[in-house]
Structure formats: structure tokens, C-alpha cells
Enzyme design. Structure first.
Site, PDB file in Angstrom:
ATOM      1  N   HIS A   1       0.761  -1.096   0.193  1.00 19.72           N
ATOM      2  CA  HIS A   1       0.023   0.075   0.061  1.00 19.72           C
ATOM      3  C   HIS A   1       0.798   1.330  -0.094  1.00 19.72           C
ATOM      4  O   HIS A   1       0.390   2.531  -0.161  1.00 19.72           O
ATOM      5  CB  HIS A   1      -1.095  -0.016   1.112  1.00 19.72           C
TER       6      HIS A   1
ATOM      7  N   SER B   1       4.797   1.746   7.971  1.00 22.15           N
ATOM      8  CA  SER B   1       4.276   0.646   7.055  1.00 22.15           C
ATOM      9  C   SER B   1       5.632   0.137   6.280  1.00 22.15           C
ATOM     10  O   SER B   1       6.063   1.125   5.712  1.00 22.15           O
ATOM     11  CB  SER B   1       2.994   1.191   6.168  1.00 22.15           C
TER      12      SER B   1
ATOM     13  N   GLY C   1       3.816   6.149   8.495  1.00 22.44           N
ATOM     14  CA  GLY C   1       4.916   6.225   8.159  1.00 22.44           C
ATOM     15  C   GLY C   1       5.871   4.854   8.636  1.00 22.44           C
ATOM     16  O   GLY C   1       6.830   4.651   8.119  1.00 22.44           O
TER      17      GLY C   1
ATOM     18  N   ASP D   1      -0.227  -7.754   1.014  1.00 24.66           N
ATOM     19  CA  ASP D   1       0.116  -6.335   1.388  1.00 24.66           C
ATOM     20  C   ASP D   1       1.662  -6.229   1.211  1.00 24.66           C
ATOM     21  O   ASP D   1       2.215  -5.366   2.162  1.00 24.66           O
ATOM     22  CB  ASP D   1      -0.618  -5.395   2.464  1.00 24.66           C
TER      23      ASP D   1
END
Length: 250
Positions: free
Chosen positions: A96, A202, A200, A126
Site C-alpha cells: 500500500h 508501514s 509512516g 500487502d
């Protein structure tokens, strides 16, 4: 001859016994003093050693990557983390962070910056693999760890609220969790942890106490429905994330 041999053995035994019985006895005060000295030395040695989190951070510092995308799915820039996981310089991050991006830039620990492209991805978990066009002079991939257990100490490295390369600590709170991020995609098999993460974070690595990567941070849960950390973070197990590189996902 036999008598001489017996006498010789007796003499040896006498000498040996004299050596043992001649050893000075220590008073209880002397024993206590020695014990205190040894305990003090052990405490000093422990105090001189760095905190457990210090070697963990150092172990992954060179492999951590700042990922900045522009023109992505949200139509704006996205900041996240990533980690080098092989000598070719492949970077694992959260999908993402880079999904639909027109440009992706990665920044390495030595200051090198480079454009990057998505080499492969696993939307079900993801995960994205980035290939940078320029590598740092020295490529230092992170070590990968085994499956964690509930209660294991863990550390997350990322860029929470734009604070680049920040470290937080916690424990594994649960395993095989299902997490539904804002886009409605259901992610299963997640690691739940309570090390602080925020927007931030991720794509950054989740580490064990040895500094080995055991997961890729993907999101957090908040009952208020916002992006503020409420004690529950999620990460994709590294064994699953490796599936985006062609390794069998577990």
C-alpha cells in the site's frame, strides 16, 4: 620390591595429603569479601553492556530503507519503510506504500538515493518487492528469523509521523490474526504486536531480539477508526512475505 613399591605409594599419598591439608582455610569474612567482589565485577560488566535494543537496531540499521512514493492510490505521496533482504538489493515493503505510484524513491542508510520499481507483489498479504536502479556501495541485507511465539520481545523500525528510522519495542501479542485495513482488504495470518507504530511505519521490519527480521509492518488497529496507535500493530510474517520473491509462502 613389593615393599618398596608400597612404601613409595605411601609416600606419594602422604605428600598428596599434606598438600591438601596444607591449604589455608578461609574465614567467613574472607569468603563474603570475595563474593562481594565477584558480584560487583559481574554487575559492572552488565552495566557496561549496551541496552538490549542497541544491538538489535545496529543489526538492521544498514539494511533499513526509507521508501517515498508519489502519485499513488491515494493521489498523494506516501512515506514508508523497507528492508534489504538479499545481496541483489531487493527491498521488501508494504504494497500500500507504493501501490499505483508514478514514482518511487528509496534512500539507503549510507545516504544513497535511487529510483525504484515494483518487481513483484502479493496483494493478498500487502507485500511488494522493490528493485532500485542504483545500489549503495556496500549492500548489507538483513538476517531473517524464524517464526515468533506469543510473548517474544520485538522491535519495529520505521518512519512514524515522518520521524525517519525510529525504533520502538514491545512483545508479540498474538499470531494468525486477521486484519482489515481502510481499503477493505482482509489480511490473514498476521502477527499482532504492541511496539508503537504510526503512519509512516508501514513497510518497515519487525525484528526479534537477535535483530532478525520476522515480519513486515503493514498496519494498526484503532477502535476510533483513525490512524493513531492504540497498542495494536500488525505485520506480515517474513515467511509469508518471502513468497513475493518467489519463495514458497507459508
Amino acid at each position: 620390591m613389593l615393599l618398596l613399591a608400597v612404601l613409595g605409594l605411601s609416600a606419594a599419598l602422604v605428600v598428596t595429603n599434606l598438600r591438601i591439608s596444607g591449604r589455608p582455610d578461609l574465614s567467613s569474612k574472607q569468603v563474603s569479601a570475595i563474593a562481594r567482589q565477584q558480584a560487583s565485577a559481574a554487575v559492572s560488566q552488565l552495566q557496561s553492556q549496551p541496552a538490549p535494543a542497541v544491538p538489535v537496531y545496529r543489526a538492521v540499521e544498514a539494511a533499513f530503507v526509507v521508501v517515498q512514493s508519489e502519485g499513488g492510490a491515494a493521489g498523494t505521496g506516501e512515506l514508508g519503510g523497507g528492508v534489504i533482504i538479499d545481496k541483489k538489493g531487493d527491498i521488501l515493503t508494504a504494497l500500500h506504500v507504493v501501490r499505483g505510484a508514478s514514482t518511487i524513491e528509496v534512500s539507503f542508510a549510507d545516504g544513497t538515493t535511487s529510483a525504484a520499481t515494483v518487481a513483484s507483489s502479493d496483494a493478498n498479504h500487502d507485500i511488494a518487492v522493490l528493485t532500485p536502479s542504483t545500489l549503495p556501495t556496500v549492500v548489507e541485507p538483513a538476517a531473517l528469523g524464524n517464526a515468533p511465539q506469543i510473548g517474544d520481545e520485538v522491535f519495529a523500525v520505521g518512519n512514524p509521523l515522518d520521524l525517519v528510522a525510529s525504533l520502538s519495542a514491545g512483545v508479540i501479542s498474538g499470531l494468525d490474526r486477521t486484519f482489515t485495513p481502510a481499503d477493505g482488504t482482509s489480511l490473514s495470518g498476521m502477527i499482532q504486536f504492541d511496539a508503537a507504530v504510526n503512519p509512516g511505519s508501514s513497510g518497515g521490519p519487525l525484528l526479534n531480539a537477535k535483530g532478525q527480521v520476522i515480519g513486515i509492518v503493514t498496519g494498526l488497529a484503532n477502535s476510533a477508526g483513525n490512524d493513531e496507535f492504540a497498542g495494536i500493530g500488525f505485520a506480515v510474517p517474513i515467511s509469508t512475505a518471502a513468497g513475493a520473491l518467489g519463495a514458497p509462502a507459508k
